[in-house]
Scaffold this active site. Structure first.
Site, short mmCIF file in Angstrom:
data_model
loop_
_atom_site.label_atom_id
_atom_site.label_comp_id
_atom_site.label_asym_id
_atom_site.label_seq_id
_atom_site.Cartn_x
_atom_site.Cartn_y
_atom_site.Cartn_z
N ARG A 33 -2.17 9.20 -3.19
CA ARG A 33 -1.38 9.96 -2.23
C ARG A 33 -2.16 10.06 -0.93
O ARG A 33 -3.39 10.23 -0.94
CB ARG A 33 -1.06 11.36 -2.76
CG ARG A 33 -0.03 11.39 -3.89
CD ARG A 33 1.35 10.97 -3.41
NE ARG A 33 2.39 11.09 -4.42
CZ ARG A 33 2.73 10.14 -5.26
NH1 ARG A 33 2.09 8.97 -5.24
NH2 ARG A 33 3.71 10.32 -6.14
N ASP A 69 -2.37 2.20 0.75
CA ASP A 69 -0.96 2.06 0.43
C ASP A 69 -0.20 3.36 0.69
O ASP A 69 1.03 3.36 0.65
CB ASP A 69 -0.79 1.65 -1.04
CG ASP A 69 0.65 1.36 -1.40
OD1 ASP A 69 1.28 0.54 -0.70
OD2 ASP A 69 1.16 1.96 -2.38
N GLU A 91 3.30 10.03 6.05
CA GLU A 91 4.13 8.83 5.86
C GLU A 91 5.62 9.15 5.73
O GLU A 91 6.46 8.28 5.94
CB GLU A 91 3.68 8.08 4.60
CG GLU A 91 3.98 8.82 3.30
CD GLU A 91 3.50 8.06 2.07
OE1 GLU A 91 4.33 7.85 1.18
OE2 GLU A 91 2.32 7.68 2.01
N HIS A 123 3.45 2.38 0.80
CA HIS A 123 3.64 3.08 -0.49
C HIS A 123 4.45 2.20 -1.44
O HIS A 123 5.49 2.61 -1.96
CB HIS A 123 4.33 4.43 -0.27
CG HIS A 123 4.11 5.41 -1.39
ND1 HIS A 123 4.07 6.76 -1.20
CD2 HIS A 123 3.92 5.23 -2.73
CE1 HIS A 123 3.87 7.37 -2.36
NE2 HIS A 123 3.77 6.45 -3.31
#
Length: 339
Positions: A248, A272, A277, A309
């Site tokens: 996260r 990622d 985000e 993500h």
């Protein structure tokens, strides 16, 4: 399978499987639609399915149903949770491992139980190893040069994973799967977790940060782990080390990470997930100004890899998440009906 289009104003497409049942599935995108159809047919359930995310504007789609299934892609506000409770929803299943996109404690105060799902840890573990290998082989700069028809070798040679120490923070199902894969490459494997459960060498967090050439994060985002890698801990890291995050975004203090990358103290990052985000990842932003200045700064760096993500996004993991979310709802219905 037969679908019924409810009479609604123009907006996100909604499909209601006949006959109606006690589950509404929100945020069902094209990548999940066929998986949902196969799962509901096999499990014998007939939910309402919509591509719309759960929000105050779409809460009415759950009217008459006690269970909802949601995606992790959209933040669920407390006002939305309150609206769900007002129409009688008692169970919310998120098709994700983490629940940090909603206030679980507030939901439970309203009488809404919250459940998450397990899915194939191999999806994220494979992706994590890919990011590690891309980072140590300078893949971002290499691909950019090749796309521009510059086929010269990089002035800086890459590294081999067997020569490096990898520190894994969090050794649950995904962290453990990462460690399993690392055994095939050789090298030293360090781990930090409050509950040691793999064959890696467990050390205190500060020692892991000081000794690791690569640090990879696989711990849930909680109040205790938010900004786990803050300025103090980033300063403890080995000079030239690489940070990998497929957990996260909130696990890292992005400003502190940027400072260490821009100064050259850290060797790179492969991310990622990213703080802030929400509302940006999973959207086409090509024609919009990039409001997240930290993302813009990160993307300018030749030693930083960014992806939106997507580590979880495999056919196997999606199938697991869809099915287990439906099973969560069915188990809740069974328990409340017979409890």
């Amino acid at each position: 399978m037969t679908y019924r289009e409810p009479a609604r104003a123009a907006g996100p497409r909604v499909r209601s499987l006949v006959p109606a049942a006690g589950i509404t599935i929100y945020g069902c995108g094209p990548d999940e639609a066929a998986l949902v159809e196969e799962a509901v047919s096999r499990l014998g359930v007939t939910p309402t399915v919509t591509s719309a995310a759960l929000s105050e504007a779409t809460v009415e789609l759950a009217a008459g149903n006690r269970c909802v299934s949601i995606s992790h892609k959209t933040r669920i506000t407390n006002d939305t949770l309150h609206a769900l409770s007002e129409i009688g929803v008692q169970y919310l299943s998120t098709r994700s491992i983490g629940c940090n996109h909603l206030d679980v404690a507030y939901a439970e105060k309203l009488g809404i139980s919250v459940g998450n799902v397990a899915y194939s840890p191999d999806s994220v573990a494979d992706y994590t190893l890919m990011l590690m290998l891309m980072a140590i082989r300078n893949a971002k700069s290499l691909i950019r040069r090749t796309d521009a028809h510059d086929y010269r070798l990089s002035p800086t040679p890459g590294k081999e994973l067997r020569d490096l120490t990898v520190g894994v923070i969090g050794t649950g199902r995904i962290g453990a799967a990462v460690i399993d894969r690392l055994w095939g490459f050789g090298g030293q494997k360090l781990a930090y977790d409050l509950r040691p459960r793999t064959s890696a060498d467990y050390v205190p967090l500060d020692d892991l940060l000081r000794q690791s050439d690569i640090v990879t994060l696989h711990t849930p985002l909680t109040p205790e782990t938010r900004r786990l890698l803050d300025q103090r801990r980033i300063e403890q890291m080995k000079p030239g080390a690489i940070v990998v995050n497929t957990g996260r975004g909130g696990l890292i203090d992005t400003e502190a990470l940027l400072s260490a990358l821009e100064s050259g103290r850290l060797g790179g990052a492969a991310l990622d997930v990213l703080e802030g985000e929400e509302g940006m990842f999973y959207a086409d932003c090509r024609r919009e100004p990039l409001e997240n200045t930290n993302l813009a700064r990160l993307q300018k760096l030749p030693n930083v890899l960014i992806s939106p993500h997507t580590a979880y996004h495999t056919d196997h993991a999606l199938r697991d998440a869809v099915e287990n979310s439906l099973l969560n709802c069915l188990n809740f219905e069974s328990w409340t009906n017979h409890g």
